[in-house]
Scaffold this motif. Structure first.
Motif, PDB file in Angstrom:
ATOM      1  N   ASN A   1      30.144  -4.740  69.735  1.00 12.84           N
ATOM      2  CA  ASN A   1      31.096  -5.759  69.279  1.00 12.84           C
ATOM      3  C   ASN A   1      32.460  -5.073  69.402  1.00 12.84           C
ATOM      4  OD1 ASN A   1      29.118  -7.646  68.128  1.00 12.84           O
ATOM      5  ND2 ASN A   1      28.859  -6.365  66.246  1.00 12.84           N
ATOM      6  N   GLY A   2      32.774  -4.171  70.557  1.00 13.50           N
ATOM      7  CA  GLY A   2      34.002  -3.717  70.709  1.00 13.50           C
ATOM      8  C   GLY A   2      34.766  -4.552  71.576  1.00 13.50           C
ATOM      9  N   PRO A   3      36.037  -3.932  71.759  1.00 16.77           N
ATOM     10  CA  PRO A   3      37.102  -4.777  72.546  1.00 16.77           C
ATOM     11  C   PRO A   3      36.618  -4.890  73.984  1.00 16.77           C
ATOM     12  CG  PRO A   3      37.940  -2.606  71.720  1.00 16.77           C
ATOM     13  CD  PRO A   3      36.480  -2.660  70.920  1.00 16.77           C
ATOM     14  N   VAL A   4      36.022  -3.814  74.725  1.00 16.99           N
ATOM     15  CA  VAL A   4      35.626  -3.801  76.143  1.00 16.99           C
ATOM     16  C   VAL A   4      34.470  -4.976  76.138  1.00 16.99           C
ATOM     17  CG1 VAL A   4      34.284  -2.809  77.772  1.00 16.99           C
ATOM     18  CG2 VAL A   4      35.944  -1.369  76.401  1.00 16.99           C
ATOM     19  N   ASN A   5      33.552  -5.216  75.509  1.00 11.64           N
ATOM     20  CA  ASN A   5      32.438  -6.348  75.657  1.00 11.64           C
ATOM     21  C   ASN A   5      33.044  -7.580  75.287  1.00 11.64           C
ATOM     22  OD1 ASN A   5      29.842  -5.805  76.123  1.00 11.64           O
ATOM     23  ND2 ASN A   5      29.637  -4.561  74.611  1.00 11.64           N
ATOM     24  N   SER A   6      34.301  -7.546  74.463  1.00 12.76           N
ATOM     25  CA  SER A   6      34.748  -8.716  74.149  1.00 12.76           C
ATOM     26  C   SER A   6      35.573  -9.536  75.307  1.00 12.76           C
ATOM     27  CB  SER A   6      35.917  -8.670  72.886  1.00 12.76           C
ATOM     28  OG  SER A   6      35.224  -8.626  71.699  1.00 12.76           O
ATOM     29  N   ILE A   7      36.262  -8.379  76.002  1.00 11.65           N
ATOM     30  CA  ILE A   7      37.083  -8.552  77.101  1.00 11.65           C
ATOM     31  C   ILE A   7      36.044  -9.075  78.270  1.00 11.65           C
ATOM     32  CG2 ILE A   7      38.427  -7.773  79.127  1.00 11.65           C
ATOM     33  CD1 ILE A   7      39.751  -5.927  76.807  1.00 11.65           C
ATOM     34  N   LEU A   8      35.079  -8.336  78.539  1.00  6.05           N
ATOM     35  CA  LEU A   8      34.035  -8.830  79.639  1.00  6.05           C
ATOM     36  C   LEU A   8      33.347  -9.975  79.509  1.00  6.05           C
ATOM     37  CD1 LEU A   8      32.349  -5.445  80.034  1.00  6.05           C
ATOM     38  CD2 LEU A   8      34.098  -6.512  81.593  1.00  6.05           C
ATOM     39  N   VAL A   9      33.278 -10.458  78.094  1.00  8.46           N
ATOM     40  CA  VAL A   9      32.576 -12.019  78.007  1.00  8.46           C
ATOM     41  C   VAL A   9      33.331 -12.915  78.032  1.00  8.46           C
ATOM     42  CG1 VAL A   9      31.521 -13.252  76.109  1.00  8.46           C
ATOM     43  CG2 VAL A   9      30.927 -10.738  76.298  1.00  8.46           C
ATOM     44  N   GLN A  10      34.879 -12.812  77.668  1.00 10.78           N
ATOM     45  CA  GLN A  10      35.711 -13.649  77.727  1.00 10.78           C
ATOM     46  C   GLN A  10      36.266 -13.932  79.021  1.00 10.78           C
ATOM     47  OE1 GLN A  10      39.016 -12.639  75.287  1.00 10.78           O
ATOM     48  NE2 GLN A  10      37.899 -12.890  73.074  1.00 10.78           N
ATOM     49  N   ALA A  11      36.220 -12.972  80.005  1.00  7.40           N
ATOM     50  CA  ALA A  11      36.573 -12.864  81.332  1.00  7.40           C
ATOM     51  C   ALA A  11      35.507 -13.497  82.170  1.00  7.40           C
ATOM     52  CB  ALA A  11      36.929 -11.515  82.019  1.00  7.40           C
ATOM     53  N   GLY A  12      34.141 -13.946  81.570  1.00  7.54           N
ATOM     54  CA  GLY A  12      33.092 -14.325  82.198  1.00  7.54           C
ATOM     55  C   GLY A  12      32.259 -13.641  83.181  1.00  7.54           C
ATOM     56  N   ILE A  13      32.455 -12.011  82.892  1.00 10.09           N
ATOM     57  CA  ILE A  13      31.717 -11.152  83.849  1.00 10.09           C
ATOM     58  C   ILE A  13      30.271 -11.218  83.105  1.00 10.09           C
ATOM     59  CG2 ILE A  13      31.558  -8.712  84.295  1.00 10.09           C
ATOM     60  CD1 ILE A  13      34.706  -8.898  84.222  1.00 10.09           C
ATOM     61  N   PHE A  14      30.253 -11.099  81.876  1.00  8.65           N
ATOM     62  CA  PHE A  14      28.863 -11.192  81.227  1.00  8.65           C
ATOM     63  C   PHE A  14      28.875 -12.355  80.302  1.00  8.65           C
ATOM     64  CE2 PHE A  14      29.242  -6.265  81.400  1.00  8.65           C
ATOM     65  CZ  PHE A  14      28.484  -6.239  82.652  1.00  8.65           C
ATOM     66  N   SER A  15      27.606 -12.907  80.202  1.00  8.88           N
ATOM     67  CA  SER A  15      27.189 -13.905  79.358  1.00  8.88           C
ATOM     68  C   SER A  15      27.141 -13.680  77.666  1.00  8.88           C
ATOM     69  CB  SER A  15      26.084 -14.879  79.827  1.00  8.88           C
ATOM     70  OG  SER A  15      25.039 -14.067  79.680  1.00  8.88           O
ATOM     71  N   LYS A  16      26.730 -12.323  77.879  1.00  5.33           N
ATOM     72  CA  LYS A  16      26.626 -11.902  76.384  1.00  5.33           C
ATOM     73  C   LYS A  16      27.106 -10.298  76.259  1.00  5.33           C
ATOM     74  CE  LYS A  16      21.789 -10.730  77.061  1.00  5.33           C
ATOM     75  NZ  LYS A  16      20.252 -10.933  76.450  1.00  5.33           N
ATOM     76  N   PRO A  17      27.320  -9.722  75.282  1.00  5.05           N
ATOM     77  CA  PRO A  17      27.647  -8.586  74.999  1.00  5.05           C
ATOM     78  C   PRO A  17      26.707  -7.363  75.807  1.00  5.05           C
ATOM     79  CG  PRO A  17      28.199  -9.530  72.930  1.00  5.05           C
ATOM     80  CD  PRO A  17      27.274 -10.411  73.850  1.00  5.05           C
TER      81      PRO A  17
END
Length: 312
Positions: free
Chosen positions: A143-159
């Motif tokens: 639930n860290g900021p790196v996963n939040s950025i990656l999910v919001q950028a559409g790189i990953f669909s889930k953390p």
């Protein structure tokens, strides 16, 4: 004759002050290094551990502890983990440090703000490794900021669970070691480059040598003693890798003990008060460090040794 005798007697009288100033160092060396070292070697030959509330030993078992460590297979596995994470961090460290030191010491570039950048690249070395590991543990958590950025950028669909994959955990440990130590390595290499006679570079430029030729034909060969020192000290530090993977994986070395290092393995024996196995592992680690250091020194200084033999 009398004057020379008086001078010699004065020198003799003053020599004792040198030995007096050595007393604090020798006392600290004997108390905090020699005695623990001898005690560690002594304990390695005994079975000495706690099972619940019952104390087993100390019972003399000779090389039994060493045999258990070697036959278990864990020693080789954790040694491999340690070396993989060290290599992943050291290779980019030495490359980036060489590039930065070459740029900072090149007078033709006339870089502005060199003092500022030298200070900035050295700052990570001043941060405690434990604090660094805690920071990365928070940044790369599920639930860290790196996963939040990656999910919001559409790189990953889930953390993405960085702490559940072997490659990501080893990569994070190596990346942290790189960030913490490349500044220190850069300063050392810069000191070595600044000690090279500038007339050699000027003569090479007059002869039409390119920047790459000057770097690989003049700078690197003359920088070899510093490179050997950096490699050996980095290797020793890599074999003693503990705090970063310990905190990042909460001491478990997960996933599947792929990030468990030799010192983490040693710490588990100390935590369980198995002083015999801990002592044996410490001695083995000392032997491994000595052998690898000699191999690195022999391999990197092979040309100099051959030249000395030819001259003799």
């Amino acid at each position: 004759m009398e004057k020379t005798k008086q001078k010699k007697s004065r020198i003799t009288r003053h020599n004792k002050y040198g030995y007096i100033f050595l007393i604090p160092f020798m006392a600290a060396f004997v108390i905090f290094q020699m005695i623990p070292l001898v005690s560690t070697v002594f304990n390695s030959f005994f079975e000495n551990y706690r099972s619940g509330l019952k104390q087993i030993g100390p019972n003399f078992v000779g090389f039994g502890n060493y045999a258990k460590l070697i036959s278990s297979g864990d020693l080789l596995k954790y040694f491999g983990n340690t070396m993989i994470m060290w290599i992943l961090g050291f290779v980019p460290q030495i490359i980036v440090s060489l590039l930065l030191s070459a740029w900072f010491t090149d007078p033709s570039l006339r870089l502005k703000g060199q003092r500022f950048f030298k200070t900035v690249i050295y700052l990570p070395n001043l941060i405690m490794a434990s604090a660094f590991a805690m920071l990365f543990f928070t940044l790369f958590g599920d639930n860290g900021p790196v996963n939040s950025i990656l999910v919001q950028a559409g790189i990953f669909s889930k953390p993405y669970s960085f702490m559940s994959h072997i490659g990501s955990v080893r990569g994070l440990v190596a990346f942290m070691n790189f960030l913490m130590w490349f500044g220190n390595t850069t300063i050392l290499l810069m000191a070595g480059m600044m000690g090279i006679d500038q007339s050699l570079f000027e003569a090479a430029e007059v002869d039409g040598a390119s920047a790459n030729q000057i770097f690989f034909r003049i700078t690197l060969p003359l920088l070899k003693p510093i490179l050997i020192y950096v490699m050996i000290t980095s290797l020793i530090g890599g074999l003693q890798m503990f705090d970063v993977p310990q905190i990042l994986t909460n001491g478990s070395g997960d996933p599947m003990r792929s990030s468990m290092t030799l010192i983490m393995y040693l710490n588990k024996h100390l935590f369980s008060k198995n002083y015999g196995m801990a002592g044996a592992l410490s001695v083995i680690l000392l032997i491994i460090t000595g052998i690898l250091s000699m191999v690195v020194f022999r391999f990197t200084a092979a040309d100099e040794v051959d030249e000395r033999r030819k001259k003799s």
